[in-house]
Scaffold this active site. Structure first.
Site, mmCIF file in Angstrom:
data_model
loop_
_atom_site.group_PDB
_atom_site.id
_atom_site.type_symbol
_atom_site.label_atom_id
_atom_site.label_comp_id
_atom_site.label_asym_id
_atom_site.label_seq_id
_atom_site.Cartn_x
_atom_site.Cartn_y
_atom_site.Cartn_z
ATOM 1 N N ASN A 185 -8.746 35.242 24.449
ATOM 2 C CA ASN A 185 -9.970 35.869 23.927
ATOM 3 C C ASN A 185 -11.028 34.928 23.379
ATOM 4 O O ASN A 185 -12.156 35.336 23.196
ATOM 5 C CB ASN A 185 -9.596 36.839 22.792
ATOM 6 C CG ASN A 185 -8.735 37.973 23.285
ATOM 7 O OD1 ASN A 185 -9.170 38.753 24.120
ATOM 8 N ND2 ASN A 185 -7.508 38.050 22.799
ATOM 9 N N GLY B 69 -3.287 35.511 22.117
ATOM 10 C CA GLY B 69 -4.458 36.024 21.404
ATOM 11 C C GLY B 69 -5.684 35.118 21.454
ATOM 12 O O GLY B 69 -6.772 35.553 21.848
ATOM 13 N N ASN C 31 12.820 43.617 20.813
ATOM 14 C CA ASN C 31 12.578 42.367 20.100
ATOM 15 C C ASN C 31 12.884 42.633 18.634
ATOM 16 O O ASN C 31 12.118 43.280 17.926
ATOM 17 C CB ASN C 31 11.107 41.960 20.297
ATOM 18 C CG ASN C 31 10.793 40.625 19.643
ATOM 19 O OD1 ASN C 31 11.625 40.050 18.945
ATOM 20 N ND2 ASN C 31 9.582 40.149 19.855
ATOM 21 N N ASP D 140 -6.311 33.760 10.549
ATOM 22 C CA ASP D 140 -6.677 34.459 11.786
ATOM 23 C C ASP D 140 -7.932 33.798 12.356
ATOM 24 O O ASP D 140 -8.933 33.662 11.652
ATOM 25 C CB ASP D 140 -6.944 35.935 11.457
ATOM 26 C CG ASP D 140 -7.132 36.771 12.706
ATOM 27 O OD1 ASP D 140 -8.059 36.488 13.484
ATOM 28 O OD2 ASP D 140 -6.335 37.710 12.904
ATOM 29 N N MET D 141 -7.878 33.396 13.632
ATOM 30 C CA MET D 141 -8.996 32.649 14.214
ATOM 31 C C MET D 141 -10.300 33.447 14.170
ATOM 32 O O MET D 141 -11.373 32.869 14.017
ATOM 33 C CB MET D 141 -8.632 32.224 15.639
ATOM 34 C CG MET D 141 -9.592 31.249 16.247
ATOM 35 S SD MET D 141 -9.827 29.725 15.268
ATOM 36 C CE MET D 141 -8.752 28.587 16.112
ATOM 37 N N ARG D 142 -10.211 34.773 14.271
ATOM 38 C CA ARG D 142 -11.452 35.567 14.195
ATOM 39 C C ARG D 142 -12.118 35.405 12.829
ATOM 40 O O ARG D 142 -13.337 35.285 12.730
ATOM 41 C CB ARG D 142 -11.150 37.058 14.454
ATOM 42 C CG ARG D 142 -10.894 37.351 15.922
ATOM 43 C CD ARG D 142 -10.271 38.684 16.113
ATOM 44 N NE ARG D 142 -8.905 38.714 15.539
ATOM 45 C CZ ARG D 142 -7.990 39.607 15.829
ATOM 46 N NH1 ARG D 142 -8.275 40.576 16.658
ATOM 47 N NH2 ARG D 142 -6.789 39.553 15.294
ATOM 48 N N GLU E 168 5.203 39.139 27.720
ATOM 49 C CA GLU E 168 6.596 38.714 27.557
ATOM 50 C C GLU E 168 7.567 39.876 27.787
ATOM 51 O O GLU E 168 8.651 39.685 28.322
ATOM 52 C CB GLU E 168 6.787 38.107 26.159
ATOM 53 C CG GLU E 168 6.119 36.749 26.035
ATOM 54 C CD GLU E 168 5.833 36.320 24.604
ATOM 55 O OE1 GLU E 168 4.844 36.807 24.032
ATOM 56 O OE2 GLU E 168 6.592 35.502 24.063
ATOM 57 N N LYS F 252 10.693 45.757 17.563
ATOM 58 C CA LYS F 252 9.640 46.156 18.504
ATOM 59 C C LYS F 252 10.328 46.611 19.774
ATOM 60 O O LYS F 252 11.340 46.016 20.167
ATOM 61 C CB LYS F 252 8.748 44.955 18.847
ATOM 62 C CG LYS F 252 7.752 44.596 17.794
ATOM 63 C CD LYS F 252 6.744 43.595 18.377
ATOM 64 C CE LYS F 252 6.303 42.633 17.313
ATOM 65 N NZ LYS F 252 5.792 41.371 17.770
ATOM 66 N N GLY G 9 -1.558 31.615 20.172
ATOM 67 C CA GLY G 9 -1.582 32.872 19.419
ATOM 68 C C GLY G 9 -1.486 32.526 17.946
ATOM 69 O O GLY G 9 -2.058 31.529 17.503
ATOM 70 N N GLY H 159 -5.934 32.099 23.225
ATOM 71 C CA GLY H 159 -6.130 31.589 24.594
ATOM 72 C C GLY H 159 -6.834 32.590 25.496
ATOM 73 O O GLY H 159 -7.680 32.223 26.318
HETATM 74 P P1 ADP Z 1 1.344 36.325 18.117
HETATM 75 O O1 ADP Z 1 1.658 34.878 18.230
HETATM 76 O O2 ADP Z 1 1.633 36.899 16.759
HETATM 77 O O3 ADP Z 1 1.813 37.188 19.267
HETATM 78 P P2 ADP Z 1 -1.307 36.775 19.195
HETATM 79 O O4 ADP Z 1 -1.005 36.263 20.556
HETATM 80 O O5 ADP Z 1 -1.624 38.204 19.030
HETATM 81 O O6 ADP Z 1 -0.242 36.339 18.138
HETATM 82 O O7 ADP Z 1 -2.559 35.925 18.665
HETATM 83 C C1 ADP Z 1 -3.080 36.084 17.388
HETATM 84 C C2 ADP Z 1 -4.294 35.171 17.253
HETATM 85 O O8 ADP Z 1 -5.224 35.527 18.289
HETATM 86 C C3 ADP Z 1 -5.027 35.299 15.930
HETATM 87 O O9 ADP Z 1 -5.409 34.020 15.448
HETATM 88 C C4 ADP Z 1 -6.266 36.077 16.317
HETATM 89 O O10 ADP Z 1 -7.368 35.708 15.540
HETATM 90 C C5 ADP Z 1 -6.490 35.626 17.732
HETATM 91 N N1 ADP Z 1 -7.335 36.586 18.440
HETATM 92 C C6 ADP Z 1 -7.006 37.830 18.833
HETATM 93 N N2 ADP Z 1 -8.076 38.427 19.410
HETATM 94 C C7 ADP Z 1 -9.091 37.532 19.367
HETATM 95 C C8 ADP Z 1 -10.454 37.536 19.775
HETATM 96 N N3 ADP Z 1 -10.980 38.597 20.362
HETATM 97 N N4 ADP Z 1 -11.171 36.415 19.577
HETATM 98 C C9 ADP Z 1 -10.650 35.341 18.985
HETATM 99 N N5 ADP Z 1 -9.366 35.272 18.569
HETATM 100 C C10 ADP Z 1 -8.605 36.345 18.746
#
Ligand code: ADP
Length: 401
Positions: free
Chosen positions: A337, A333, A7, A285-287, A387, A14, A213, A335
């Site tokens: 978690n 991410g 990628n 970042d959602m966290r 993916e 990557k 994500g 969806g």
């Molecule tokens: P990308 O689109 O860059 O591949 P990811 O699929 O890794 O991204 O998703 C990143 C998002 O997922 C971020 O907003 C992050 O906060 C969220 N995320 C990852 N782990 C958790 C978790 N344990 N709880 C809540 N949100 C999470």
């Protein structure tokens, strides 16, 4: 058979080397800051077997060709190397963002394919980086089959009523302006996984797949085929994202240009890089958004509510498009978690046949899992996306003929 999945981004690369006998990741790596004063390569070798086998090296990396040479040196190296030589790589699979209307399936790379990908660059300028990666790989692995897998591919089954924009048709005829959709490899992967989990064949399942994500998109899948998706001509459209606005009134563009004295390019950057969760709460970042709202930060609370509201509204819309659904699938991410987002997005949808089990939703477990109640007419599933594995399978299928 060992397949190398690549990628390639504008300044990053990557990679994953996958043993197709058991889908095992032999090594995965990330090369960053290519072309800058100082770059880096991080490789994890045999993560299943040696979780600590991680090597990090900092050095200047001039271009993608050099990055790939470095990758090969790491893969074959004495320390944490996983193969003896280039000959142990049987095929290379490339992720390509934009296939336009030219590609509705993975293809073996030849000179014509390279030219067609080049022709699609105006549709997605950033994907020029994908082409740089392909050209570097062709040079480095001349005798090895190289395959391209496109993010737009899965969405090529959308009917014109879904992919056309209600604007003068010459914009489509001359400039190919239409909805393409992205994250297709992820939507396709979770569609197959959902079908397997539900005990159906892929062409029997009706699904709403939500890839949440940093980038977010949803797809309506009828009989295993995409009939609509939320991203559009570019990945800016649709759901609210980490830094992208998602859908806004397009009249906002001239309005901001006029009242803020900004250029169109500046507004475009603002909608892509300074909007979404970041624009509302200052956090992308959602966290971090959750941590802030738990401390009473009202903007973070609003960002969370807006995010979940837009997911909910889209689920309703796609239920109407499909007429029925076997399942709503959450992946990526957020969806996979984030139980809060899933709960908020599904709250009040019982009348549409979507009944979340709070207990299942909050229980963490690896692999595919059901988070709806046993009596929910529509299943709700959490499915970890992969993916790279989807690209590796598509590459293998093509190479095997
Ligand atoms: P990308 O689109 O860059 O591949 P990811 O699929 O890794 O991204 O998703 C990143 C998002 O997922 C971020 O907003 C992050 O906060 C969220 N995320 C990852 N782990 C958790 C978790 N344990 N709880 C809540 N949100 C999470």
């Amino acid at each position: 058979m060992n397949i190398l999945v690549i990628n390639s981004g504008s300044s990053s690369l990557k990679y994953q080397l996958i043993d197709m006998a058991d889908d095992r990741v032999m090594a995965s790596g990330l090369i960053e800051r290519i072309g800058e004063e100082m770059g880096s390569i991080t490789q994890k070798s045999n993560p299943d077997k040696w979780p600590d086998a991680k090597s990090v090296e900092h050095l200047p990396i001039a271009n993608h060709r050099e990055a790939m040479g470095l990758m090969v040196a790491k893969l074959t190296g004495e320390e944490w190397g996983v193969i003896d030589s280039l000959c142990d790589i049987d095929a290379v699979g490339h992720r390509v963002v934009q296939g336009g209307e030219s590609f509705s399936a993975p293809v073996l790379v030849d000179a014509d394919v390279v030219e067609t990908i080049r022709d699609n660059i105006p549709l997605a300028p950033l994907h020029a980086a994908n082409l740089v990666g392909i050209e570097a790989a062709l040079e480095l692995f001349p005798g090895t089959p190289n395959v391209t897998v496109f993010d737009t591919e899965f969405h090529q089954t959308m009917p014109p009523k879904a992919f056309m924009y209600p604007v003068p048709t010459d914009l489509y005829e001359d400039l190919k302006i239409r909805k393409y959709g992205f994250h297709g490899t992820s939507h396709k992967y979770v569609t197959k996984e959902a079908a397997a989990f539900l005990g159906k064949s892929v062409d029997e399942v009706d699904l709403i797949t939500a890839h949440l994500g940093n980038g977010c998109s949803m797809a309506a899948v009828k009989n295993g085929r995409c009939v609509d998706t939320t991203m559009g001509l570019t990945p800016l459209a649709g759901l609210m994202m980490g830094t992208r606005s998602g859908d806004v009134d397009p009249a906002l563009f001239p309005f901001i240009v006029k009242h803020r004295n900004m250029s169109v390019l500046e507004v475009d950057t603002m909608l892509n890089k300074q909007s979404g969760l970041l624009g509302i709460s200052g956090l992308n970042d959602m966290r971090d958004v959750h941590a802030a709202r738990e401390k009473g930060n009202e903007k973070a609370q609003l960002a969370f509510e807006m995010f979940a509201y837009r997911v909910k509204a889209q689920i309703g819309s796609y239920l109407a498009v499909l007429g029925r659904a076997d399942a709503v699938v959450f992946t990526a991410g957020i969806g996979e978690n984030d139980a809060f987002v899933r709960a908020a997005a599904c709250e009040g949808l019982e009348g549409l046949g979507i009944r979340l089990s709070p207990e299942r939703n909050e229980t963490r477990a690896p692999g595919v899992r059901r988070i709806s109640t046993d009596d929910s007419p529509v299943d709700m599933l959490v499915i970890p996306t992969n993916e790279e594995l989807e690209i590796a399978h598509a590459t293998k299928a093509l190479v095997d003929g």
